[in-house]
Design a protein around this motif. Structure first.
Motif, PDB file in Angstrom:
ATOM      1  N   ASP A 152       0.849  -1.192   0.000  1.00  0.00           N
ATOM      2  CA  ASP A 152       0.000   0.000   0.000  1.00  0.00           C
ATOM      3  C   ASP A 152       0.889   1.248   0.000  1.00  0.00           C
ATOM      4  O   ASP A 152       1.281   1.742   1.054  1.00  0.00           O
ATOM      5  CB  ASP A 152      -0.920  -0.026   1.226  1.00  0.00           C
ATOM      6  N   THR A 153       1.213   1.748  -1.186  1.00  0.00           N
ATOM      7  CA  THR A 153       2.105   2.899  -1.289  1.00  0.00           C
ATOM      8  C   THR A 153       1.476   4.174  -0.724  1.00  0.00           C
ATOM      9  O   THR A 153       2.202   5.029  -0.213  1.00  0.00           O
ATOM     10  CB  THR A 153       2.548   3.138  -2.750  1.00  0.00           C
ATOM     11  N   THR A 154       0.174   4.300  -0.781  1.00  0.00           N
ATOM     12  CA  THR A 154      -0.494   5.487  -0.235  1.00  0.00           C
ATOM     13  C   THR A 154      -0.296   5.545   1.274  1.00  0.00           C
ATOM     14  O   THR A 154       0.171   6.547   1.814  1.00  0.00           O
ATOM     15  CB  THR A 154      -2.014   5.452  -0.529  1.00  0.00           C
ATOM     16  N   TYR A 155      -0.668   4.484   1.928  1.00  0.00           N
ATOM     17  CA  TYR A 155      -0.541   4.409   3.382  1.00  0.00           C
ATOM     18  C   TYR A 155       0.922   4.579   3.800  1.00  0.00           C
ATOM     19  O   TYR A 155       1.242   5.341   4.708  1.00  0.00           O
ATOM     20  CB  TYR A 155      -1.094   3.065   3.876  1.00  0.00           C
ATOM     21  N   ASP A 156       1.806   3.883   3.109  1.00  0.00           N
ATOM     22  CA  ASP A 156       3.217   3.918   3.481  1.00  0.00           C
ATOM     23  C   ASP A 156       3.852   5.288   3.251  1.00  0.00           C
ATOM     24  O   ASP A 156       4.692   5.721   4.037  1.00  0.00           O
ATOM     25  CB  ASP A 156       3.991   2.839   2.739  1.00  0.00           C
ATOM     26  N   ALA A 157       3.448   5.995   2.212  1.00  0.00           N
ATOM     27  CA  ALA A 157       3.973   7.348   1.971  1.00  0.00           C
ATOM     28  C   ALA A 157       3.565   8.284   3.104  1.00  0.00           C
ATOM     29  O   ALA A 157       4.364   9.104   3.564  1.00  0.00           O
ATOM     30  CB  ALA A 157       3.470   7.883   0.632  1.00  0.00           C
ATOM     31  N   THR A 158       2.332   8.143   3.569  1.00  0.00           N
ATOM     32  CA  THR A 158       1.830   8.981   4.655  1.00  0.00           C
ATOM     33  C   THR A 158       2.556   8.670   5.961  1.00  0.00           C
ATOM     34  O   THR A 158       2.962   9.573   6.686  1.00  0.00           O
ATOM     35  CB  THR A 158       0.304   8.781   4.816  1.00  0.00           C
ATOM     36  N   VAL A 159       2.735   7.384   6.247  1.00  0.00           N
ATOM     37  CA  VAL A 159       3.433   6.974   7.476  1.00  0.00           C
ATOM     38  C   VAL A 159       4.898   7.414   7.420  1.00  0.00           C
ATOM     39  O   VAL A 159       5.434   7.955   8.384  1.00  0.00           O
ATOM     40  CB  VAL A 159       3.317   5.446   7.698  1.00  0.00           C
ATOM     41  N   LYS A 160       5.526   7.202   6.277  1.00  0.00           N
ATOM     42  CA  LYS A 160       6.939   7.574   6.113  1.00  0.00           C
ATOM     43  C   LYS A 160       7.117   9.083   6.286  1.00  0.00           C
ATOM     44  O   LYS A 160       8.085   9.536   6.905  1.00  0.00           O
ATOM     45  CB  LYS A 160       7.442   7.130   4.741  1.00  0.00           C
ATOM     46  N   ALA A 161       6.177   9.878   5.765  1.00  0.00           N
ATOM     47  CA  ALA A 161       6.256  11.341   5.879  1.00  0.00           C
ATOM     48  C   ALA A 161       6.166  11.806   7.328  1.00  0.00           C
ATOM     49  O   ALA A 161       6.700  12.845   7.689  1.00  0.00           O
ATOM     50  CB  ALA A 161       5.157  11.993   5.042  1.00  0.00           C
ATOM     51  N   SER A 162       5.517  10.997   8.163  1.00  0.00           N
ATOM     52  CA  SER A 162       5.400  11.353   9.585  1.00  0.00           C
ATOM     53  C   SER A 162       6.625  10.911  10.379  1.00  0.00           C
ATOM     54  O   SER A 162       6.686  11.104  11.591  1.00  0.00           O
ATOM     55  CB  SER A 162       4.128  10.746  10.187  1.00  0.00           C
ATOM     56  N   GLY A 163       7.586  10.299   9.694  1.00  0.00           N
ATOM     57  CA  GLY A 163       8.825   9.896  10.346  1.00  0.00           C
ATOM     58  C   GLY A 163       8.806   8.519  10.978  1.00  0.00           C
ATOM     59  O   GLY A 163       9.758   8.117  11.635  1.00  0.00           O
ATOM     60  N   LYS A 164       7.725   7.785  10.755  1.00  0.00           N
ATOM     61  CA  LYS A 164       7.616   6.448  11.341  1.00  0.00           C
ATOM     62  C   LYS A 164       8.105   5.391  10.361  1.00  0.00           C
ATOM     63  O   LYS A 164       8.134   5.613   9.154  1.00  0.00           O
ATOM     64  CB  LYS A 164       6.166   6.161  11.725  1.00  0.00           C
ATOM     65  N   LYS A 165       8.455   4.224  10.887  1.00  0.00           N
ATOM     66  CA  LYS A 165       8.871   3.101  10.040  1.00  0.00           C
ATOM     67  C   LYS A 165       7.638   2.419   9.464  1.00  0.00           C
ATOM     68  O   LYS A 165       6.586   2.372  10.092  1.00  0.00           O
ATOM     69  CB  LYS A 165       9.688   2.092  10.845  1.00  0.00           C
ATOM     70  N   ILE A 166       7.833   1.859   8.278  1.00  0.00           N
ATOM     71  CA  ILE A 166       6.728   1.157   7.625  1.00  0.00           C
ATOM     72  C   ILE A 166       7.060  -0.320   7.481  1.00  0.00           C
ATOM     73  O   ILE A 166       8.221  -0.713   7.491  1.00  0.00           O
ATOM     74  CB  ILE A 166       6.426   1.757   6.233  1.00  0.00           C
ATOM     75  N   LYS A 167       6.011  -1.092   7.344  1.00  0.00           N
ATOM     76  CA  LYS A 167       6.149  -2.517   7.061  1.00  0.00           C
ATOM     77  C   LYS A 167       5.757  -2.695   5.597  1.00  0.00           C
ATOM     78  O   LYS A 167       4.627  -2.386   5.208  1.00  0.00           O
ATOM     79  CB  LYS A 167       5.216  -3.310   7.982  1.00  0.00           C
ATOM     80  N   PHE A 168       6.706  -3.151   4.769  1.00  0.00           N
ATOM     81  CA  PHE A 168       6.493  -3.253   3.317  1.00  0.00           C
ATOM     82  C   PHE A 168       5.304  -4.144   2.969  1.00  0.00           C
ATOM     83  O   PHE A 168       4.394  -3.728   2.262  1.00  0.00           O
ATOM     84  CB  PHE A 168       7.775  -3.784   2.661  1.00  0.00           C
ATOM     85  N   LYS A 169       5.298  -5.366   3.463  1.00  0.00           N
ATOM     86  CA  LYS A 169       4.212  -6.308   3.170  1.00  0.00           C
ATOM     87  C   LYS A 169       3.076  -6.068   4.147  1.00  0.00           C
ATOM     88  O   LYS A 169       3.278  -5.970   5.350  1.00  0.00           O
ATOM     89  CB  LYS A 169       4.690  -7.753   3.289  1.00  0.00           C
ATOM     90  N   LYS A 170       1.881  -6.006   3.598  1.00  0.00           N
ATOM     91  CA  LYS A 170       0.685  -5.798   4.412  1.00  0.00           C
ATOM     92  C   LYS A 170      -0.040  -7.121   4.614  1.00  0.00           C
ATOM     93  O   LYS A 170       0.072  -8.038   3.809  1.00  0.00           O
ATOM     94  CB  LYS A 170      -0.262  -4.797   3.735  1.00  0.00           C
ATOM     95  N   SER A 171      -0.833  -7.178   5.658  1.00  0.00           N
ATOM     96  CA  SER A 171      -1.637  -8.364   5.946  1.00  0.00           C
ATOM     97  C   SER A 171      -2.905  -8.327   5.099  1.00  0.00           C
ATOM     98  O   SER A 171      -3.608  -7.310   5.062  1.00  0.00           O
ATOM     99  CB  SER A 171      -1.996  -8.394   7.431  1.00  0.00           C
ATOM    100  N   VAL A 172      -3.196  -9.416   4.425  1.00  0.00           N
ATOM    101  CA  VAL A 172      -4.396  -9.518   3.584  1.00  0.00           C
ATOM    102  C   VAL A 172      -5.655  -9.252   4.415  1.00  0.00           C
ATOM    103  O   VAL A 172      -6.621  -8.670   3.928  1.00  0.00           O
ATOM    104  CB  VAL A 172      -4.476 -10.912   2.912  1.00  0.00           C
TER     105      VAL A 172
END
Length: 188
Positions: A159-179
């Protein structure tokens, strides 16, 4: 799968009378090949060559679908931001204009998911553009992607949308998402 084909005759407005209806069963040797093709939603073969060149450049040292997906995901999540104003005013018949999104680097989930699918498909990674709902927020329609990981022979949700938003807030992201975190309504 099995598909129902209908031929209809227009009666009035958007009403049709069914003239012929038939169910057909389609067997494909490689079911992932459908997610490499251009279609109305993901027309990568006719896309801006800058986008396709960028995808090729980002993945030039990548050997697997996972490596390619991580490279493109990283680029998109670092360089694009969510457009809250657009999200409020977008119409139901909205279709992303990737030239504009690529240039201004600001858009909504449908823009993100379409760009991700175009870039991944253009470098040979079977990719679905998926629409539906985030199970944590089932009132908001959302778009994300799944790509085929040939090493595990499974579809991986990103989910690039979610991850871009989380990354912009300075938090770490998890690449693979749970179905389980997503409710699929349509996949292209």
């Amino acid at each position: 799968g099995t598909y129902r084909i209908m031929i209809g005759e227009k009666v009035k407005g958007n009403k049709y009378l069914s003239i012929l209806q038939k169910d057909i069963k389609v067997d494909m040797k490689d079911e992932t090949s459908a997610y490499l093709q251009s279609n109305k939603a993901i027309d990568w073969e006719n896309e801006d060559s800058r986008i396709l060149k960028k995808a090729k450049e980002l993945t030039k040292n990548s050997k697997t679908n996972l490596e390619k997906a991580k490279a493109i995901h990283s680029y998109i999540t670092k360089n694009y931001t969510y457009d809250n104003k657009k999200a409020v005013r977008v119409s139901k018949d909205y279709v992303p204009n990737l030239k504009d999104f690529y240039k201004i680097q600001k858009g909504i989930c449908f823009d993100y998911a379409t760009l991700t699918a175009v870039m991944l498909r253009s470098v040979g990674v079977p990719t679905k553009l998926v629409k539906g709902y985030d199970s944590n927020n089932p009132n908001i329609y959302h778009a994300w992607n799944q790509f085929y990981d040939e090493s595990t022979e499974q579809w991986v949700t990103i989910d690039t949308t979610y991850d871009a938003t989380v990354k912009a807030s300075g938090k770490k992201i998890k690449f693979k998402k749970s179905v389980e975190d997503y409710i699929v309504e349509k996949a292209y």
